[in-house]
Design a protein around this motif. Structure first.
Motif, PDB file in Angstrom:
ATOM      1  N   ASP A   1       0.805  -1.302   0.075  1.00 30.42           N
ATOM      2  CA  ASP A   1       0.136   0.007  -0.062  1.00 30.42           C
ATOM      3  C   ASP A   1       0.922   1.295   0.062  1.00 30.42           C
ATOM      4  OD1 ASP A   1      -1.741   2.196   0.566  1.00 30.42           O
ATOM      5  OD2 ASP A   1      -2.687   1.065   2.165  1.00 30.42           O
TER       6      ASP A   1
ATOM      7  N   SER B   1      -0.228   4.417  -0.752  1.00 28.10           N
ATOM      8  CA  SER B   1      -0.970   5.531  -0.400  1.00 28.10           C
ATOM      9  C   SER B   1      -0.712   6.416   0.799  1.00 28.10           C
ATOM     10  CB  SER B   1      -2.552   5.353  -0.626  1.00 28.10           C
ATOM     11  OG  SER B   1      -2.767   4.389   0.645  1.00 28.10           O
ATOM     12  N   ASP B   2       0.067   5.945   1.869  1.00 28.98           N
ATOM     13  CA  ASP B   2       0.360   6.378   3.030  1.00 28.98           C
ATOM     14  C   ASP B   2      -1.071   7.117   3.772  1.00 28.98           C
ATOM     15  OD1 ASP B   2       3.264   6.219   3.051  1.00 28.98           O
ATOM     16  OD2 ASP B   2       3.287   8.174   1.527  1.00 28.98           O
TER      17      ASP B   2
ATOM     18  N   VAL C   1      -3.416   8.821   2.950  1.00 30.60           N
ATOM     19  CA  VAL C   1      -3.886  10.222   2.818  1.00 30.60           C
ATOM     20  C   VAL C   1      -5.119  10.003   1.885  1.00 30.60           C
ATOM     21  CG1 VAL C   1      -3.259  12.344   1.803  1.00 30.60           C
ATOM     22  CG2 VAL C   1      -1.591  11.080   3.002  1.00 30.60           C
ATOM     23  N   GLU C   2      -5.021   9.287   1.111  1.00 35.32           N
ATOM     24  CA  GLU C   2      -6.390   8.890  -0.087  1.00 35.32           C
ATOM     25  C   GLU C   2      -6.966   7.400   0.040  1.00 35.32           C
ATOM     26  OE1 GLU C   2      -4.484   9.976  -3.701  1.00 35.32           O
ATOM     27  OE2 GLU C   2      -3.523  11.802  -3.131  1.00 35.32           O
ATOM     28  N   GLU C   3      -7.849   7.311  -1.156  1.00 40.96           N
ATOM     29  CA  GLU C   3      -7.956   6.033  -1.421  1.00 40.96           C
ATOM     30  C   GLU C   3      -6.645   5.011  -1.452  1.00 40.96           C
ATOM     31  OE1 GLU C   3     -11.209   4.689  -1.671  1.00 40.96           O
ATOM     32  OE2 GLU C   3     -11.785   6.700  -0.813  1.00 40.96           O
TER      33      GLU C   3
ATOM     34  N   ILE D   1      -3.907   2.786  -2.474  1.00 38.86           N
ATOM     35  CA  ILE D   1      -2.968   2.595  -3.994  1.00 38.86           C
ATOM     36  C   ILE D   1      -2.161   1.735  -3.504  1.00 38.86           C
ATOM     37  CG2 ILE D   1      -1.390   3.563  -5.605  1.00 38.86           C
ATOM     38  CD1 ILE D   1      -2.607   6.277  -4.968  1.00 38.86           C
TER      39      ILE D   1
END
Length: 65
Positions: free
Chosen positions: A8, A10-11, A13-15, A17
């Motif tokens: 993953d 995305s960290d 922050v968002e959906e 990734i």
């Protein structure tokens, strides 16, 4: 030691990734780093082997690096 794992990136922050990346392990077998996502090979057979390793990553699951 290394293998391909789902990471993953995305960290949170968002959906989410997700990318399949090379994950590297320390002497205790714990993941400590990962490389960039890519399919690389010197020939088609080698690239096919990488794709096979990617398929194996789905069986192993996510790496928490």
């Amino acid at each position: 030691m290394w293998n391909h794992r789902i990471v993953d990136v995305s960290d949170g922050v968002e959906e989410p990734i997700y990318e399949i990346r090379e994950v590297f392990y320390n002497s205790k077998g714990l993941p400590y780093a990962h490389g960039d996502a890519a399919i690389v090979g010197e020939n088609l057979e080698e690239m096919q082997e990488v794709l096979y390793q990617f398929a194996e990553a789905f069986k192993i699951g996510r790496a928490h690096v």
